[in-house]
Design a protein around this motif. Structure first.
Motif, PDB file in Angstrom:
ATOM      1  N   TRP A 106      -2.693  11.003   2.723  1.00  0.00           N
ATOM      2  CA  TRP A 106      -2.727  10.954   1.342  1.00  0.00           C
ATOM      3  C   TRP A 106      -1.215  11.730   1.070  1.00  0.00           C
ATOM      4  O   TRP A 106      -0.634  10.949   0.002  1.00  0.00           O
ATOM      5  CB  TRP A 106      -3.723  11.561   0.917  1.00  0.00           C
ATOM      6  CG  TRP A 106      -3.962  12.106  -0.501  1.00  0.00           C
ATOM      7  CD1 TRP A 106      -3.506  13.226  -1.135  1.00  0.00           C
ATOM      8  CD2 TRP A 106      -4.076  11.349  -1.746  1.00  0.00           C
ATOM      9  NE1 TRP A 106      -3.584  13.268  -2.455  1.00  0.00           N
ATOM     10  CE2 TRP A 106      -3.898  11.953  -2.869  1.00  0.00           C
ATOM     11  CE3 TRP A 106      -4.501   9.697  -1.744  1.00  0.00           C
ATOM     12  CZ2 TRP A 106      -4.204  11.375  -4.289  1.00  0.00           C
ATOM     13  CZ3 TRP A 106      -4.575   9.606  -3.217  1.00  0.00           C
ATOM     14  CH2 TRP A 106      -4.420  10.245  -4.314  1.00  0.00           C
ATOM     15  N   ASN A 152       0.887  -1.324  -0.101  1.00  0.00           N
ATOM     16  CA  ASN A 152       0.040   0.138  -0.055  1.00  0.00           C
ATOM     17  C   ASN A 152       0.766   1.396  -0.020  1.00  0.00           C
ATOM     18  O   ASN A 152       0.292   2.203  -0.068  1.00  0.00           O
ATOM     19  CB  ASN A 152      -1.009  -0.121   1.096  1.00  0.00           C
ATOM     20  CG  ASN A 152      -0.372   0.072   2.568  1.00  0.00           C
ATOM     21  OD1 ASN A 152       0.747   0.301   2.579  1.00  0.00           O
ATOM     22  ND2 ASN A 152      -0.828  -0.663   3.401  1.00  0.00           N
ATOM     23  N   PHE A 159       1.505   9.412   1.423  1.00  0.00           N
ATOM     24  CA  PHE A 159       1.412   8.211   0.159  1.00  0.00           C
ATOM     25  C   PHE A 159       2.018   8.881  -1.176  1.00  0.00           C
ATOM     26  O   PHE A 159       2.685   8.088  -1.856  1.00  0.00           O
ATOM     27  CB  PHE A 159       0.076   7.857  -0.009  1.00  0.00           C
ATOM     28  CG  PHE A 159      -0.443   6.858  -0.974  1.00  0.00           C
ATOM     29  CD1 PHE A 159      -0.075   5.329  -0.736  1.00  0.00           C
ATOM     30  CD2 PHE A 159      -1.079   7.457  -2.073  1.00  0.00           C
ATOM     31  CE1 PHE A 159      -0.369   4.807  -2.108  1.00  0.00           C
ATOM     32  CE2 PHE A 159      -1.380   6.528  -3.055  1.00  0.00           C
ATOM     33  CZ  PHE A 159      -1.014   5.153  -3.021  1.00  0.00           C
ATOM     34  N   ALA A 184      -4.007   6.157   7.208  1.00  0.00           N
ATOM     35  CA  ALA A 184      -3.199   6.573   6.279  1.00  0.00           C
ATOM     36  C   ALA A 184      -3.204   8.112   5.920  1.00  0.00           C
ATOM     37  O   ALA A 184      -4.353   8.650   6.204  1.00  0.00           O
ATOM     38  CB  ALA A 184      -3.375   5.567   5.165  1.00  0.00           C
ATOM     39  N   ILE A 202      -4.514   1.097  -4.054  1.00  0.00           N
ATOM     40  CA  ILE A 202      -4.987   2.349  -3.900  1.00  0.00           C
ATOM     41  C   ILE A 202      -6.119   2.590  -3.833  1.00  0.00           C
ATOM     42  O   ILE A 202      -7.173   1.797  -4.726  1.00  0.00           O
ATOM     43  CB  ILE A 202      -4.359   3.492  -4.962  1.00  0.00           C
ATOM     44  CG1 ILE A 202      -4.445   4.773  -4.782  1.00  0.00           C
ATOM     45  CG2 ILE A 202      -4.741   2.947  -6.431  1.00  0.00           C
ATOM     46  CD1 ILE A 202      -3.900   5.786  -5.768  1.00  0.00           C
ATOM     47  N   THR A 234       2.322   2.803   2.128  1.00  0.00           N
ATOM     48  CA  THR A 234       2.496   4.034   3.054  1.00  0.00           C
ATOM     49  C   THR A 234       3.949   3.981   3.959  1.00  0.00           C
ATOM     50  O   THR A 234       4.202   4.841   4.632  1.00  0.00           O
ATOM     51  CB  THR A 234       1.280   3.751   4.100  1.00  0.00           C
ATOM     52  OG1 THR A 234       1.400   2.213   4.558  1.00  0.00           O
ATOM     53  CG2 THR A 234       0.066   4.167   3.504  1.00  0.00           C
TER      54      THR A 234
END
Length: 336
Positions: free
Chosen positions: A131, A89, A134, A129, A114, A91
Motif C-alpha cells: 500500500w 495497478n 502504491f 503489493a 484500486i 505498483t
C-alpha cells in the motif's frame, strides 16, 4: 468509418496458453504463463487498426508495465491516429514511466485499478503489493502532473470493484481520488470467477446509504462517480452525463442486446482478435491476416447476424459483464 473502442493487451496470456481460464476470459491462477506482444505486431495494429478507432486502451488483461517491450511500444504509440488510454495497478509506476505517460502526445487518460481505501484491504486483496508504495507512486504521479503541464487535458480515473468486504470504504476512496487528482471513479460489480469466494452483492439495499454518502462526497470534490446500479435515490440534480448514462441499458443501432462486434475488439498479445473479452473465441490473428480480413470474415458476420436477430450464440446468452449496461435492465432484454 470509426468504431467505438478497441482494447489492446500487449502483455498477458491467451487461451492457447492457459489451462485454467475462467468463464469470463481471465486466467484463474497468477502462475499462468505470460506472453509479450512484439513491437512489430503493435506497429501493425497502429497502422491497420487504430485508423478505425475513436479510442484505444492499451491493456485488457495483465499489467502493461510488465511488458518487456514497454518502452518500444509506447514510442510506437506516438504514431497513433486516435487517442489512447492505459489501465494499470500502479505498483510498477516509476517516475520515469510517469513522465513518459504525462508527456506522451497520444495518451490522454490513465485508469488506476484500486482494491480498497486502506492498507489492510488493499494488501489482503492484491497479494504481494504494498500500500505504501502504491500511494507513493500515485502521489509522485500527481506531483509530476502539476510540474509538467497542469493545464493539459488528461483524465485520471480510478477503477474499483464493489464487494461485500470493500463497499464500505467507497466514501474514503472518493476522498483518496480527490487527494490524488482523479476526476472520475468507476465502481463496477464483482462478478465471481471462483464460487468459493462469497463477495458478490446481490441485495444492494443494505449499502444504499453508503452509496449515497459516496455520491454526495464525489460531487463535493468535483468527481464523477459511476455506480453499477440504477436507483432513484442515487440520482442527483448535478449528475454529469457520464453518471446519468452509466446504468442505461442502451438499445443500439444494430442490436438491442449488444453491439460489441460492430463497435470494438480485444487484441491479445499473440495477435488473436476477439469480438469482446467474454466471447471466448478468436476470430483471426493479426500475425497472419490483415485487420479488415478478420473484421469482415464469416465468423464476424455470423455473430453480428445472431445479435441483430436476437438469435444469440451461447456465450452471448449468458453474458452480463460487470453491470456496465445494468444487469437488471439488460437481463430483461435477454429474457425470451
Amino acid at each position: 468509418m470509426r468504431f467505438l473502442r478497441f482494447f489492446v493487451a500487449f502483455v498477458g496470456t491467451h487461451p492457447g496458453e492457459s489451462k485454467t481460464r475462467s468463464a469470463y476470459g481471465y486466467p484463474s491462477q497468477a502462475r499462468d504463463p505470460k506472453s509479450d506482444m512484439e513491437p512489430w505486431l503493435f506497429e501493425k495494429i497502429v497502422r491497420e487498426v487504430f485508423p478505425y478507432a475513436e479510442w484505444a486502451t492499451l491493456s485488457c488483461q495483465y499489467e502493461p508495465f510488465m511488458s518487456a517491450y514497454f518502452d518500444e511500444i509506447i514510442q510506437l504509440a506516438e504514431k497513433s491516429p486516435c487517442p489512447l488510454g492505459m489501465t494499470t495497478n500502479a505498483t510498477l509506476l516509476t517516475e520515469r514511466k510517469s513522465r513518459m505517460l504525462l508527456t506522451h502526445p497520444t495518451i490522454k487518460a490513465v485508469s488506476i485499478s484500486i482494491d480498497g481505501a486502506c492498507k489492510e484491504t488493499f494488501e489482503r486483496i492484491r497479494i504481494n503489493a504494498r500500500w505504501d508504495k502504491f500511494i507513493a507512486n500515485l502521489e509522485q504521479f500527481a506531483a509530476l502532473r502539476q510540474e509538467l503541464d497542469p493545464d493539459r487535458v488528461f483524465r485520471l480515473q480510478f477503477n474499483t470493484v464493489l464487494m461485500k468486504s470493500t463497499i464500505g470504504e467507497l466514501p474514503e476512496l472518493v476522498k483518496l481520488c480527490a487527494r490524488l487528482g482523479a476526476t472520475q471513479l468507476a465502481a463496477i460489480r464483482y462478478v465471481p470467477i471462483n464460487n468459493q469466494i462469497d463477495e458478490q452483492i446481490n441485495d444492494w439495499e443494505p449499502y444504499i446509504s453508503t452509496l449515497i454518502c459516496a455520491k454526495m462526497l464525489a460531487h463535493q470534490y468535483g468527481i464523477r462517480l459511476l455506480l453499477p446500479l440504477d436507483d432513484p435515490r442515487l440520482r442527483m440534480a448535478d449528475d454529469s452525463e457520464e453518471e446519468c448514462s452509466a446504468n442505461c441499458a442502451r438499445i443500439g443501432q444494430y442490436s438491442q442486446f449488444c453491439e460489441a462486434p460492430w463497435s470494438g475488439i480485444q487484441i491479445y498479445p499473440n495477435g488473436d482478435v476477439h469480438p469482446c473479452l467474454f466471447y471466448g473465441k478468436s476470430f483471426g490473428n493479426l500475425k497472419t491476416s490483415s485487420f479488415l480480413e478478420i473484421w469482415n470474415s464469416q465468423p464476424y458476420r455470423e455473430l453480428r447476424k445472431s445479435l441483430a436477430t436476437m438469435n444469440l450464440h451461447p456465450p452471448c446468452v449468458h453474458c452480463n459483464p460487470h453491470g456496465y449496461d445494468n444487469i437488471e435492465k439488460k437481463g430483461r432484454i435477454n429474457t425470451p
